[in-house]
Design a protein around this motif. Structure first.
Motif, PDB file in Angstrom:
ATOM      1  N   MET A 175      16.494  23.109  56.437  1.00 13.81           N
ATOM      2  CA  MET A 175      17.897  23.338  56.680  1.00 13.81           C
ATOM      3  C   MET A 175      18.381  24.433  55.738  1.00 13.81           C
ATOM      4  SD  MET A 175      21.082  20.725  56.199  1.00 13.81           S
ATOM      5  CE  MET A 175      21.455  20.202  57.841  1.00 13.81           C
ATOM      6  N   LYS A 176      19.161  25.366  56.269  1.00 14.52           N
ATOM      7  CA  LYS A 176      19.737  26.443  55.460  1.00 14.52           C
ATOM      8  C   LYS A 176      21.141  26.049  55.004  1.00 14.52           C
ATOM      9  CE  LYS A 176      17.177  30.362  56.294  1.00 14.52           C
ATOM     10  NZ  LYS A 176      16.693  31.142  55.238  1.00 14.52           N
ATOM     11  N   PHE A 177      21.472  26.454  53.780  1.00 12.72           N
ATOM     12  CA  PHE A 177      22.787  26.219  53.221  1.00 12.72           C
ATOM     13  C   PHE A 177      23.410  27.562  52.875  1.00 12.72           C
ATOM     14  CE2 PHE A 177      20.281  22.480  52.242  1.00 12.72           C
ATOM     15  CZ  PHE A 177      21.112  21.451  52.680  1.00 12.72           C
ATOM     16  N   LEU A 178      24.544  27.873  53.493  1.00 13.24           N
ATOM     17  CA  LEU A 178      25.291  29.085  53.177  1.00 13.24           C
ATOM     18  C   LEU A 178      26.241  28.741  52.040  1.00 13.24           C
ATOM     19  CD1 LEU A 178      26.050  32.016  53.737  1.00 13.24           C
ATOM     20  CD2 LEU A 178      27.698  31.172  55.434  1.00 13.24           C
ATOM     21  N   LEU A 179      25.945  29.275  50.868  1.00 15.83           N
ATOM     22  CA  LEU A 179      26.727  28.952  49.678  1.00 15.83           C
ATOM     23  C   LEU A 179      28.070  29.661  49.707  1.00 15.83           C
ATOM     24  CD1 LEU A 179      23.885  29.255  47.021  1.00 15.83           C
ATOM     25  CD2 LEU A 179      24.630  27.218  48.262  1.00 15.83           C
ATOM     26  N   ASP A 180      29.115  28.946  49.310  1.00 17.73           N
ATOM     27  CA  ASP A 180      30.425  29.571  49.211  1.00 17.73           C
ATOM     28  C   ASP A 180      30.636  30.082  47.788  1.00 17.73           C
ATOM     29  OD1 ASP A 180      30.973  27.286  47.722  1.00 17.73           O
ATOM     30  OD2 ASP A 180      32.588  26.591  49.017  1.00 17.73           O
ATOM     31  N   VAL A 181      31.783  30.674  47.536  1.00 24.03           N
ATOM     32  CA  VAL A 181      32.070  31.264  46.222  1.00 24.03           C
ATOM     33  C   VAL A 181      32.014  30.195  45.131  1.00 24.03           C
ATOM     34  CG1 VAL A 181      33.789  32.495  44.837  1.00 24.03           C
ATOM     35  CG2 VAL A 181      33.415  33.145  47.214  1.00 24.03           C
ATOM     36  N   ASN A 182      32.551  29.014  45.410  1.00 23.96           N
ATOM     37  CA  ASN A 182      32.529  27.933  44.416  1.00 23.96           C
ATOM     38  C   ASN A 182      31.100  27.562  44.028  1.00 23.96           C
ATOM     39  OD1 ASN A 182      35.365  27.543  44.313  1.00 23.96           O
ATOM     40  ND2 ASN A 182      35.246  26.480  46.256  1.00 23.96           N
ATOM     41  N   ALA A 183      30.208  27.510  45.006  1.00 23.10           N
ATOM     42  CA  ALA A 183      28.817  27.184  44.717  1.00 23.10           C
ATOM     43  C   ALA A 183      28.165  28.282  43.880  1.00 23.10           C
ATOM     44  CB  ALA A 183      28.037  26.970  46.016  1.00 23.10           C
ATOM     45  N   LEU A 184      28.500  29.536  44.168  1.00 28.18           N
ATOM     46  CA  LEU A 184      27.933  30.635  43.385  1.00 28.18           C
ATOM     47  C   LEU A 184      28.437  30.608  41.950  1.00 28.18           C
ATOM     48  CD1 LEU A 184      27.980  33.548  45.979  1.00 28.18           C
ATOM     49  CD2 LEU A 184      26.005  32.249  45.157  1.00 28.18           C
ATOM     50  N   VAL A 185      29.704  30.276  41.765  1.00 30.71           N
ATOM     51  CA  VAL A 185      30.236  30.156  40.399  1.00 30.71           C
ATOM     52  C   VAL A 185      29.505  29.034  39.677  1.00 30.71           C
ATOM     53  CG1 VAL A 185      32.266  29.526  39.038  1.00 30.71           C
ATOM     54  CG2 VAL A 185      32.484  31.174  40.908  1.00 30.71           C
ATOM     55  N   ALA A 186      29.332  27.896  40.336  1.00 34.63           N
ATOM     56  CA  ALA A 186      28.618  26.773  39.715  1.00 34.63           C
ATOM     57  C   ALA A 186      27.175  27.149  39.404  1.00 34.63           C
ATOM     58  CB  ALA A 186      28.657  25.552  40.633  1.00 34.63           C
ATOM     59  N   ALA A 187      26.550  27.920  40.275  1.00 33.24           N
ATOM     60  CA  ALA A 187      25.151  28.295  40.078  1.00 33.24           C
ATOM     61  C   ALA A 187      24.967  29.310  38.961  1.00 33.24           C
ATOM     62  CB  ALA A 187      24.589  28.869  41.382  1.00 33.24           C
ATOM     63  N   LEU A 188      25.865  30.271  38.866  1.00 33.59           N
ATOM     64  CA  LEU A 188      25.636  31.430  38.010  1.00 33.59           C
ATOM     65  C   LEU A 188      26.420  31.429  36.697  1.00 33.59           C
ATOM     66  CD1 LEU A 188      25.591  34.104  40.846  1.00 33.59           C
ATOM     67  CD2 LEU A 188      23.648  33.039  39.708  1.00 33.59           C
ATOM     68  N   CYS A 189      27.316  30.490  36.528  1.00 37.19           N
ATOM     69  CA  CYS A 189      28.119  30.435  35.304  1.00 37.19           C
ATOM     70  C   CYS A 189      27.808  29.140  34.551  1.00 37.19           C
ATOM     71  CB  CYS A 189      29.603  30.505  35.640  1.00 37.19           C
ATOM     72  SG  CYS A 189      30.060  32.038  36.451  1.00 37.19           S
ATOM     73  N   PRO A 190      26.990  29.226  33.521  1.00 34.83           N
ATOM     74  CA  PRO A 190      26.645  28.021  32.763  1.00 34.83           C
ATOM     75  C   PRO A 190      27.850  27.281  32.187  1.00 34.83           C
ATOM     76  CG  PRO A 190      25.202  29.829  32.154  1.00 34.83           C
ATOM     77  CD  PRO A 190      26.289  30.400  33.042  1.00 34.83           C
ATOM     78  N   ALA A 191      28.961  27.957  31.983  1.00 32.81           N
ATOM     79  CA  ALA A 191      30.160  27.312  31.441  1.00 32.81           C
ATOM     80  C   ALA A 191      30.888  26.469  32.489  1.00 32.81           C
ATOM     81  CB  ALA A 191      31.107  28.355  30.868  1.00 32.81           C
ATOM     82  N   SER A 192      30.530  26.625  33.748  1.00 35.63           N
ATOM     83  CA  SER A 192      31.173  25.844  34.802  1.00 35.63           C
ATOM     84  C   SER A 192      30.827  24.368  34.635  1.00 35.63           C
ATOM     85  CB  SER A 192      30.690  26.318  36.173  1.00 35.63           C
ATOM     86  OG  SER A 192      31.069  25.401  37.177  1.00 35.63           O
ATOM     87  N   PRO A 193      31.800  23.485  34.780  1.00 34.50           N
ATOM     88  CA  PRO A 193      31.499  22.055  34.675  1.00 34.50           C
ATOM     89  C   PRO A 193      30.596  21.565  35.799  1.00 34.50           C
ATOM     90  CG  PRO A 193      33.774  22.377  35.357  1.00 34.50           C
ATOM     91  CD  PRO A 193      33.217  23.742  35.018  1.00 34.50           C
ATOM     92  N   HIS A 194      30.463  22.342  36.862  1.00 38.11           N
ATOM     93  CA  HIS A 194      29.639  21.954  38.009  1.00 38.11           C
ATOM     94  C   HIS A 194      28.225  22.538  37.956  1.00 38.11           C
ATOM     95  CE1 HIS A 194      33.267  20.273  39.644  1.00 38.11           C
ATOM     96  NE2 HIS A 194      33.869  21.440  39.459  1.00 38.11           N
TER      97      HIS A 194
END
Length: 68
Positions: free
Chosen positions: A1-20
């Motif tokens: 299954m493919k998942f199209l990441l939204d902006v929130n997911a990219l922020v969570a993925a790429l910003c270690p300071a994100s609580p997510h």
């Protein structure tokens, strides 16, 4: 299954300071790299949010997106 990441997911993925960030990493570890997708709109959205709200330079935001 493919998942199209939204902006929130990219922020969570790429910003270690994100609580997510830890939760995203746990979820992403269960997927294959081919299952995670982005598009030009979400990539540009990440660059906009990272540079405007998170204090990254546009160049650093682009490098993070390219590395992902």
């Amino acid at each position: 299954m493919k998942f199209l990441l939204d902006v929130n997911a990219l922020v969570a993925a790429l910003c270690p300071a994100s609580p997510h960030h830890p939760a995203f990493n746990r979820w992403a570890a269960q997927q294959t790299p081919a299952d995670l997708a982005t598009c030009a709109l979400t990539e540009l959205g990440f660059i906009r949010v990272a540079s405007a709200a998170l204090g990254f330079s546009i160049g650093d935001s682009r490098k993070l997106m390219q590395a992902f």
